[in-house]
Design a protein around this motif. Structure first.
Motif, PDB file in Angstrom:
ATOM      1  N   SER A  18      12.340   6.577  20.110  1.00  0.00           N
ATOM      2  CA  SER A  18      13.806   6.487  20.348  1.00  0.00           C
ATOM      3  C   SER A  18      14.360   5.679  20.996  1.00  0.00           C
ATOM      4  CB  SER A  18      14.053   8.088  20.818  1.00  0.00           C
ATOM      5  OG  SER A  18      13.578   8.279  21.923  1.00  0.00           O
ATOM      6  N   HIS A  19      13.614   5.019  22.244  1.00  0.00           N
ATOM      7  CA  HIS A  19      13.969   4.144  23.046  1.00  0.00           C
ATOM      8  C   HIS A  19      13.513   2.466  22.971  1.00  0.00           C
ATOM      9  CE1 HIS A  19      15.085   7.821  24.950  1.00  0.00           C
ATOM     10  NE2 HIS A  19      15.693   7.328  25.684  1.00  0.00           N
ATOM     11  N   ARG A  20      13.288   2.165  21.531  1.00  0.00           N
ATOM     12  CA  ARG A  20      12.752   0.796  21.456  1.00  0.00           C
ATOM     13  C   ARG A  20      14.018   0.173  21.583  1.00  0.00           C
ATOM     14  NH1 ARG A  20       7.616   2.478  17.364  1.00  0.00           N
ATOM     15  NH2 ARG A  20       6.468   3.422  19.256  1.00  0.00           N
ATOM     16  N   GLU A  31       3.437  -7.425  14.910  1.00  0.00           N
ATOM     17  CA  GLU A  31       4.729  -8.312  15.301  1.00  0.00           C
ATOM     18  C   GLU A  31       5.401  -8.117  16.311  1.00  0.00           C
ATOM     19  OE1 GLU A  31       6.912  -8.990  11.590  1.00  0.00           O
ATOM     20  OE2 GLU A  31       5.227  -9.671  10.446  1.00  0.00           O
ATOM     21  N   ALA A  32       5.555  -6.809  16.781  1.00  0.00           N
ATOM     22  CA  ALA A  32       6.534  -6.440  17.934  1.00  0.00           C
ATOM     23  C   ALA A  32       6.039  -6.720  19.170  1.00  0.00           C
ATOM     24  CB  ALA A  32       6.872  -4.919  17.767  1.00  0.00           C
ATOM     25  N   SER A  33       4.572  -6.692  19.177  1.00  0.00           N
ATOM     26  CA  SER A  33       3.830  -6.908  20.492  1.00  0.00           C
ATOM     27  C   SER A  33       3.434  -8.229  20.695  1.00  0.00           C
ATOM     28  CB  SER A  33       2.311  -5.906  20.598  1.00  0.00           C
ATOM     29  OG  SER A  33       1.767  -6.374  21.401  1.00  0.00           O
ATOM     30  N   VAL A  34       3.003  -8.974  19.585  1.00  0.00           N
ATOM     31  CA  VAL A  34       3.146 -10.249  19.646  1.00  0.00           C
ATOM     32  C   VAL A  34       4.430 -11.121  20.027  1.00  0.00           C
ATOM     33  CG1 VAL A  34       2.524 -12.415  18.406  1.00  0.00           C
ATOM     34  CG2 VAL A  34       1.067 -10.368  17.999  1.00  0.00           C
ATOM     35  N   GLN A  35       5.510 -10.861  19.615  1.00  0.00           N
ATOM     36  CA  GLN A  35       6.750 -11.197  19.962  1.00  0.00           C
ATOM     37  C   GLN A  35       7.048 -11.030  21.298  1.00  0.00           C
ATOM     38  OE1 GLN A  35       8.551 -13.563  18.318  1.00  0.00           O
ATOM     39  NE2 GLN A  35      10.112 -13.383  19.873  1.00  0.00           N
TER      40      GLN A  35
END
Length: 392
Positions: free
Chosen positions: A108-110, A143-147
């Motif tokens: 909910s807080h991304r 992808e989110a972590s790598v970015q």
């Protein structure tokens, strides 16, 4: 929404931290994913390291909520080697590194910059501890972590070791008749690792602390000779057998347990049948699927390596030996080795749970550091081996 980044307080943050871990591991979609149970201790994955810290992100206002967290450790590891003029033997170059793990943001807080705030605050702590580098590991398709790390935090894609996972069967695995397996004492194990592995990237300078930790179940040596009599570490290093391999075992089952959630009913049924057949007819050597659909334990094999033309056979024998000792105690064995490590093909693996390329990213924390003899580690070429610290 404003958030405060602060150190984790076990007296008041336990339930909130566990909730963030839970929703981030399982996810709201109900798809198949791996859940980690820290057994009521969110610090369990890092508390065996020389220095560690856990940060939480908490919302401000009358109703405070923990919406993010990150864990970090600091240690000294090998980053290169040096050879004095006229010397035949190289010595390791150590550097202090910080390791980021367990970054979690509540769904909910991304996309609010909370992950970036947590990483930056953790890097500040690394610098306070004198760390020259910071690194992290993630799935290459996350992808989110790598970015976040390579795109916004300045990390470089550095190494891609392989995580190899293998189920523990009810039947015993065969060990070659021409192999002797010996359990080494703590002092002999330390001497062997320092003599043969100290030049390996990420080798921990405090290997003695790792080996002496109660979670290390033992260090085992396989030798390509029948009825091999241990001559003592000095004699072994001076005149080693033609082929040998070594491994140490870490009890992850006492740190955390895993559970695969969201698996189709068909998978569960096939797995149950395979286990039943393996129990009733172990002589068939059926490759049974362990019950990973409920909480299960793991042993981690670290410091795996060796020398000689029969090294692969020695590694296979060690894996079989550890497997046979794990029967009835844990469901899965795991290890992590460099993608180009020659022992990689000798380690049995279950493809569905293994990861061929676990992405490690590295960042140099300050330009004020001297390049020294190794130069900028982030720009170095990968070696054929890597040492994975079991404490994290």
């Amino acid at each position: 929404m404003a958030v405060v980044i602060r150190e984790y307080d076990p007296t008041k943050d336990l339930l909130g931290a566990e909730e963030v871990d839970r929703v981030c591991e399982v996810g709201p979609s109900g798809t198949m994913s791996l859940y980690t149970d820290h057994l009521g201790e969110p610090l369990a994955r890092i508390c065996n390291s020389p220095a560690y810290l856990m940060l939480v992100a908490e919302t401000t206002g009358p109703t405070k909520q923990i919406v993010g967290l990150v864990r970090g450790t600091v240690k000294m590891v090998t980053c290169g080697k040096k050879t004095k003029r006229g010397a035949k033997i190289s010595s390791p170059i150590y550097t202090k590194v910080g390791y980021i793990l367990g970054l979690r943001i509540h769904p909910s807080h991304r996309r609010m910059g909370i992950g970036l705030l947590l990483v930056r605050r953790m890097e500040d702590w690394f610098k306070e501890k004198g760390s020259e580098y910071s690194y992290m590991a993630t799935e290459k398709d996350n992808e989110a972590s790598v970015q976040l790390f390579t795109g916004r935090c300045g990390y470089t894609k550095f190494r891609t070791p392989s995580i190899l996972v293998h189920p523990v069967y009810a039947h015993r695995r065969r060990i070659s008749r021409h192999v002797s397996i010996i359990q080494l004492s703590l002092s002999d194990a330390e001497a062997l690792y320092r003599a043969r592995f100290a030049l390996t990237e990420f080798f921990p300078r405090d290997i003695d602390k790792v080996l002496a930790n109660p979670l290390t179940l033992g260090t085992f040596l396989a030798v390509s000779e029948n009825d091999y009599q241990w001559p003592g570490i000095e004699a072994f290093l001076k005149n080693p057998p033609e082929s040998w391999a070594v491994v140490s075992v870490w009890d992850l089952d006492s740190v955390f347990r895993l559970e695969l959630r969201g698996a189709p009913a068909l998978w569960r049924g096939v797995a149950a049948v395979s286990r039943a057949v393996d129990r009733m007819a172990p002589w068939l050597n059926v490759p049974a699927i362990p019950n990973i659909f409920r909480s299960f334990g793991t042993w981690f094999m670290y410091g795996l390596g060796g020398e000689g033309s029969k090294k692969a056979r020695m590694v296979r024998s060690l894996c079989a030996y550890v497997h046979n000792n794990a029967r009835g105690r844990v469901s899965v064995l795991a290890t992590e080795v460099a993608a180009s490590d020659p022992v990689r093909k000798a380690v049995p693996k279950w493809k569905r749970l293994s990861c061929d390329e676990d992405l490690w990213c590295l960042k140099r924390l300050g330009e004020e550091y001297s390049d020294g003899e190794v130069g900028d580690w982030t720009k170095s070429t990968p070696g054929s081996t890597i040492f994975v610290d079991p404490r994290e």
